[in-house]
Design a protein around this motif. Structure first.
Motif, short mmCIF file in Angstrom:
data_model
loop_
_atom_site.label_atom_id
_atom_site.label_comp_id
_atom_site.label_asym_id
_atom_site.label_seq_id
_atom_site.Cartn_x
_atom_site.Cartn_y
_atom_site.Cartn_z
N SER A 39 0.82 -1.22 0.00
CA SER A 39 0.00 0.00 0.00
C SER A 39 0.85 1.27 0.00
N ILE A 40 2.17 1.12 0.06
CA ILE A 40 3.07 2.28 0.09
C ILE A 40 3.65 2.48 -1.31
N PRO A 41 3.33 3.60 -1.98
CA PRO A 41 3.79 3.79 -3.35
C PRO A 41 5.28 4.15 -3.40
N ASP A 42 5.88 3.90 -4.57
CA ASP A 42 7.25 4.32 -4.79
C ASP A 42 7.36 5.84 -4.74
N ALA A 43 8.56 6.33 -4.50
CA ALA A 43 8.82 7.76 -4.61
C ALA A 43 8.66 8.18 -6.07
N VAL A 44 8.23 9.40 -6.28
CA VAL A 44 8.02 9.92 -7.64
C VAL A 44 9.07 11.00 -7.91
N PRO A 45 9.95 10.77 -8.89
CA PRO A 45 11.00 11.76 -9.17
C PRO A 45 10.41 13.12 -9.54
N ASP A 100 12.21 8.58 8.14
CA ASP A 100 10.96 7.86 8.29
C ASP A 100 11.15 6.47 7.69
N MET A 101 11.21 5.45 8.54
CA MET A 101 11.45 4.10 8.02
C MET A 101 10.27 3.55 7.23
N TYR A 102 9.12 4.27 7.28
CA TYR A 102 7.95 3.87 6.51
C TYR A 102 7.85 4.61 5.18
N ALA A 103 8.84 5.41 4.85
CA ALA A 103 8.85 6.16 3.59
C ALA A 103 9.85 5.52 2.62
N SER A 147 15.58 2.44 3.40
CA SER A 147 14.65 2.49 4.51
C SER A 147 14.03 1.10 4.73
N TYR A 148 13.42 0.91 5.87
CA TYR A 148 12.84 -0.39 6.18
C TYR A 148 11.83 -0.82 5.12
N VAL A 149 10.88 0.07 4.76
CA VAL A 149 9.85 -0.36 3.80
C VAL A 149 10.44 -0.58 2.42
N ALA A 150 11.44 0.21 2.03
CA ALA A 150 12.08 0.00 0.73
C ALA A 150 12.76 -1.37 0.70
N ALA A 151 13.44 -1.70 1.80
CA ALA A 151 14.10 -3.01 1.88
C ALA A 151 13.08 -4.14 1.88
N LYS A 152 11.96 -3.94 2.56
CA LYS A 152 10.94 -4.99 2.59
C LYS A 152 10.33 -5.20 1.21
N LYS A 153 10.14 -4.12 0.46
CA LYS A 153 9.61 -4.27 -0.89
C LYS A 153 10.56 -5.09 -1.77
N LEU A 154 11.85 -4.96 -1.52
CA LEU A 154 12.83 -5.71 -2.29
C LEU A 154 13.11 -7.09 -1.70
N ASP A 155 12.48 -7.38 -0.56
CA ASP A 155 12.63 -8.67 0.13
C ASP A 155 14.06 -8.90 0.61
N ILE A 156 14.64 -7.88 1.27
CA ILE A 156 15.98 -8.05 1.82
C ILE A 156 16.03 -7.79 3.33
N VAL A 157 14.87 -7.64 3.98
CA VAL A 157 14.88 -7.38 5.42
C VAL A 157 15.45 -8.57 6.17
N ALA A 158 15.03 -9.76 5.81
CA ALA A 158 15.48 -10.96 6.53
C ALA A 158 16.97 -11.21 6.35
N THR A 159 17.46 -11.04 5.14
CA THR A 159 18.87 -11.31 4.86
C THR A 159 19.78 -10.15 5.28
N GLY A 160 19.23 -8.93 5.34
CA GLY A 160 20.01 -7.77 5.75
C GLY A 160 20.73 -7.09 4.61
N THR A 161 21.15 -7.84 3.62
CA THR A 161 21.86 -7.30 2.47
C THR A 161 21.42 -8.03 1.21
N ALA A 162 21.72 -7.42 0.05
CA ALA A 162 21.44 -8.06 -1.22
C ALA A 162 22.21 -7.34 -2.31
N PRO A 163 22.58 -8.06 -3.38
CA PRO A 163 23.19 -7.39 -4.54
C PRO A 163 22.12 -6.61 -5.31
N VAL A 164 22.42 -5.36 -5.62
CA VAL A 164 21.43 -4.50 -6.27
C VAL A 164 22.08 -3.71 -7.40
N GLU A 165 21.19 -3.15 -8.20
CA GLU A 165 21.61 -2.17 -9.19
C GLU A 165 20.93 -0.85 -8.85
#
Length: 273
Positions: A39-45, A100-103, A147-165
């Motif tokens: 329910s949390i939208p992406d940031a809009v440039p 804001d960890m929810y942003a 942020s916490y919600v950004a990490a959760k959207k990418l599914d990396i909260v549990a692992t703590g880290t992930a390879p990204v671009e």
């Protein structure tokens, strides 16, 4: 040299931001309740003025100096993402905004504040857009702190880290093309390759192949596996990168980087292919 009060506040905020330090809460982590990130939208440039306090020409954290980029135009990089949450929630970021960890926000060491960026998890292909408004992460081998919600959207909260671009977004401009070490262009956002991109520990980069070979021979004396010299280009000039890998995990890369400091190899960092 005297320091004005606003500048002093900005420096304090910088040191307390992201992974830069600070106390009040001993441990970082996720909130105690579940969050529906769908329910949390992406940031809009959008076009925004540069932060008054978040863009010094350079700054120092933990004895290392970082230099702020003049522009985010054309920025695209692969590396390791981490995230931050409850420990810093509500504190002032380096841009002056409260964290804001929810942003949908993030921290970066050198991109101008603010910068909007697309972040793609190379393990699962998930992609989000965040507003970079903070400085960090100051852990070696990490390129962005979500942020916490950004990490959760990418599914990396549990692992703590992930390879990204990470690809900087500018309103009205197309996304930049990420270039490989051989300078051959490829799409800015690529799908994960079998969900497991290759990880390497880069321990040196030289304009001279001879110097790269000297370091490679030194590493062979330490009996490290998978040492290679990769030729690429930087500002249209040849560069020879000494890398170790591919490695099985980010944790393996962190352990190897720590062990290499005993042999005088300073600040190796993880790269993602």
């Amino acid at each position: 040299m005297s320091v004005t009060r606003p500048l002093l506040y900005g420096l304090i905020a910088l040191l307390l931001s992201a992974c830069g330090g600070g106390a009040y809460v001993d441990r970082d982590g996720a909130p105690g309740r579940d969050v529906d990130v769908a329910s949390i939208p992406d940031a809009v440039p959008r076009h925004e003025p540069r932060s008054r306090y978040g863009n010094p020409s350079s700054y120092e954290v933990f004895g290392k100096r970082y230099y702020v980029m003049d522009s985010s135009h054309g920025y695209a990089e692969r590396g390791i993402a981490s995230w931050y949450g409850t420990k810093f929630h509500g504190r002032r970021t380096s841009s002056g905004e409260p964290y804001d960890m929810y942003a949908m926000t993030a921290a970066h060491k050198s991109l101008p504040l603010p910068t909007y960026a697309r972040v793609t998890n190379l393990r699962n292909g998930r992609s989000i857009v965040v507003k970079i408004n903070d400085r960090g992460p100051f852990h070696e081998g990490r390129i962005i702190d979500l942020s916490y919600v950004a990490a959760k959207k990418l599914d990396i909260v549990a692992t703590g880290t992930a390879p990204v671009e990470v690809v900087a977004l500018n309103p009205g401009q197309s996304e930049p093309q990420l270039r490989s070490a051989s300078a051959a262009p490829r799409p800015a956002v690529m799908p994960a390759r079998d969900g497991n991109p290759d990880l390497y520990l880069q321990v040196g980069a030289f304009s001279s192949r001879h110097n790269a070979e000297r370091l490679s021979h030194r590493l062979q004396d330490i009996d490290l596996p998978g040492i290679e010299i990769q030729q690429g280009y930087s500002d249209q000039r040849p560069v020879f990168r000494v890398r170790i890998g591919p490695l099985a995990s980010i944790e393996d890369a962190d352990r190897m980087a720590e062990s290499l400091t005993r042999f005088g190899i300073q600040r190796p960092h993880v790269v993602v292919d």
